[in-house]
Design an enzyme around this catalytic site. Structure first.
Site, short mmCIF file in Angstrom:
data_model
loop_
_atom_site.label_atom_id
_atom_site.label_comp_id
_atom_site.label_asym_id
_atom_site.label_seq_id
_atom_site.Cartn_x
_atom_site.Cartn_y
_atom_site.Cartn_z
N ASP A 1 -6.63 -6.50 4.70
CA ASP A 1 -7.69 -5.86 3.94
C ASP A 1 -8.68 -6.92 3.46
O ASP A 1 -9.91 -6.80 3.61
CB ASP A 1 -7.05 -5.14 2.74
CG ASP A 1 -8.00 -4.16 2.08
OD1 ASP A 1 -9.16 -4.06 2.52
OD2 ASP A 1 -7.58 -3.49 1.12
N ASP B 1 -3.21 -18.24 2.91
CA ASP B 1 -4.25 -18.86 2.06
C ASP B 1 -5.08 -19.86 2.85
O ASP B 1 -6.31 -19.80 2.85
CB ASP B 1 -3.67 -19.47 0.77
CG ASP B 1 -2.32 -20.12 0.98
OD1 ASP B 1 -1.82 -20.12 2.12
OD2 ASP B 1 -1.75 -20.63 0.00
N LYS C 1 2.58 -14.96 4.19
CA LYS C 1 2.88 -15.89 3.09
C LYS C 1 4.41 -16.01 3.04
O LYS C 1 5.05 -15.73 2.02
CB LYS C 1 2.31 -15.29 1.78
CG LYS C 1 2.39 -16.19 0.58
CD LYS C 1 1.23 -17.14 0.45
CE LYS C 1 1.43 -18.05 -0.74
NZ LYS C 1 0.53 -19.20 -0.75
N TYR D 1 0.80 -1.22 0.00
CA TYR D 1 0.00 0.00 0.00
C TYR D 1 0.84 1.27 0.00
O TYR D 1 0.32 2.37 0.14
CB TYR D 1 -0.97 0.00 1.18
CG TYR D 1 -2.10 -0.97 0.98
CD1 TYR D 1 -1.83 -2.32 0.83
CD2 TYR D 1 -3.41 -0.56 0.91
CE1 TYR D 1 -2.84 -3.23 0.63
CE2 TYR D 1 -4.43 -1.47 0.72
CZ TYR D 1 -4.14 -2.81 0.57
OH TYR D 1 -5.15 -3.70 0.37
#
Ligand code: NAD
Length: 482
Positions: free
Chosen positions: A232, A208, A175, A128
């Protein structure tokens, strides 16, 4: 001197003014001691020619009160307008976004009756930063930034939040099996800081499978801490499966300023009809009251609200015949909550904010940083090229200076030279890794001389990145297949 807390209020647009009106009336009836300064931000301000959507006078109010209760804002499409939410988060240093996602079964229909989790999302870093480049005809890139101080702050906040709110477990989601340095740092800092909170259960999940588990078995989670982009996404997944986006409030916490709001948007489809549910903003305002040290008023409002839900007094979007008793609009809901101020819920867990420190979580200073020995051991140079990797290597190898070697060429992160796979699809931007032959320090002059020679050979540079080791450990990753 008044013992009221000054706060800034922005009504927003769409359903914003209606739900803000209801929220402020409930706070007033509950005895919240507030001195309200109103500001205008958003649609009208954009349209008056201020592209940021926030005039200077609004910043002045925010700097004075340091607290913003904000109605939803419509982001105009196109026209180069900046997202006001992103601007405010960044400008005010609101590093933590906190979103409780709770189901209210059996009073609000949901597939997950036992859901009661809080997402603590890092709010300033990650992808971001908006640092993007077009590197060549075919290639766009976006920079992901994760810092140690930023991560320490958010992880510490999550543990302190858990402690203060009687929550027992913190789950970190990243991740880091793929992004070993950026997400790897987030995970590592989680373990370091977590060691200081042995009273709180803690675990890590890959994002995930973590997201899939939130959707399928949200009761497994308590507090979740995660970088910006994952946060988010999972906060919308989690809010949706509680049963209604209309019910969630959220806070954005900074070292100085904080902002409180509903999670939903300005709902232009129902604006002006008097049917919007004010609950999201009301619960945002409950978080604000806790933050400014009015936890008793916060609990009074929250419990009256829970009782209203239990009594089956529901706005249209959660009204279910058989489950609900009375369908009300914004006004009717507001009145029902006011009538129940001082009452407790009978079945749902009552709110109690006695343990939460006023003024927000007081975080200890950042851990002293160990200074590591930084050695420059190479350079990655990217360039545009429209032929094969072997042809590129043949052209570059004569330019390589004595102390450096061309270690590999990669395309889209995959090694394509030496010994690349013929099937690897390549774009027109290539990365060449040059390393110090001895493993020792590479001087700037050597890199400049390499680039000088490559320039003479008509190489079309797009980017260069210095490669360092820190206490002997590489500060860069290997290419896939390297
Ligand atoms: P939205 O949240 O405004 O609406 C989604 C759906 O939920 C709509 O059908 C709406 O009627 C319903 N809904 C939302 N809040 C409700 C409430 N309180 N009571 C009853 N029903 C409610 O999302 P959207 O339509 O995608 O976005 C509309 C605008 O809001 C866009 O301009 C978007 O950029 C903006 N937005 C602002 C914020 C914010 O200010 N924090 C957040 C999200 C979206």
């Amino acid at each position: 001197m008044s013992n009221r807390t000054p706060i800034t209020v922005a009504r927003g647009d769409g359903i914003g003014p209606e739900i803000m009106d209801a929220t402020l009336r409930i706070l007033d009836e509950a005895g919240a001691a507030l001195d309200i300064e109103e500001i205008k931000i958003g649609k009208d301000v954009y349209e008056s020619g201020v592209p940021s959507g926030i005039p200077d006078s609004a910043w002045e109010s925010l700097r004075r009160t340091k607290i913003l209760l904000k109605g939803p804002i419509t982001t105009p499409q196109g026209g180069g307008y900046k997202s006001l939410n992103v601007t405010m988060r960044k400008a005010l240093g609101l590093y933590a976004n906190v979103r409780p996602c709770i189901s209210y079964a059996p009073y609000v229909e949901t597939k997950h009756p036992n859901m009661d989790l809080v997402i603590v999302r890092e709010n300033e870093e990650d992808l971001y930063g908006g640092i993007e480049y077009r590197q060549s005809q075919d290639v766009m890139a976006c920079l992901k930034i994760i810092t140690r101080p930023g991560t320490e702050r958010i992880v510490r906040y999550a543990f302190e939040y858990a402690r203060a709110n009687g929550r027992r477990k913190v789950t970190c989601m990243t991740k880091d099996n793929i992004m070993k340095l950026t997400d790897g740092l987030f995970h590592k800092v989680f373990e370091e800081i977590g060691a200081e909170y042995p009273d709180i259960e803690q675990n890590h999940m890959i994002i995930d499978i973590g997201t899939a588990k939130i959707a399928a078995a949200p009761h497994l989670f308590d507090v979740i801490v995660t970088p910006n982009l994952y946060g988010d996404i999972i906060s919308d997944v989690a809010a949706e499966i509680t049963g209604s986006v209309g019910l969630g409030g959220s806070s954005n916490i900074g070292m100085q300023c904080s902002m409180f709001e509903a999670i939903h948007g300005s709902a232009p489809d129902i604006a002006g009809k008097g049917i919007a549910n004010p609950s999201g903003l009301l619960l945002g305002s409950v978080m604000m009251l806790v933050h400014i040290g009015q936890g008793d008023v916060a609990a009074k409002v929250h419990n009256a609200w829970l009782r209203t839900l239990e009594d089956g007094i529901h706005t249209g979007e959660i009204f279910r015949p058989g489950l609900s008793r009375e369908k009300v609009g914004t006004e009717g809901f507001c009145k029902a909550v006011i009538e129940r101020l001082g009452q407790m819920p009978q079945k749902l867990r009552a709110a109690n904010y006695d343990g939460v420190p006023a003024g927000g979580m007081k975080l200890p200073p950042l851990k002293p940083r160990k200074v590591e020995e930084k050695v420059r051991v190479g350079v990655d140079i990217s360039l545009t090229w429209d032929d094969t990797p072997d042809a590129l290597a043949a052209k570059v190898l004569p330019c390589v200076t004595e102390n450096l070697e061309l270690k590999m060429i990669s395309n889209r992160g995959v090694k394509v030279w030496p010994n690349g796979q013929p099937d690897t699809a390549c774009a027109d931007n290539w990365r060449l890794r040059f390393m110090s032959k001895s493993g020792g320090n590479v001087r700037t002059s050597e890199i400049l001389s390499l680039m000088e020679r490559m320039n003479k050979a008509d190489m079309n540079f797009t980017k260069s990145v210095m490669l360092h080791t820190f206490d002997g450990k590489p500060g860069f990753t290997a290419a896939q297949g390297e």
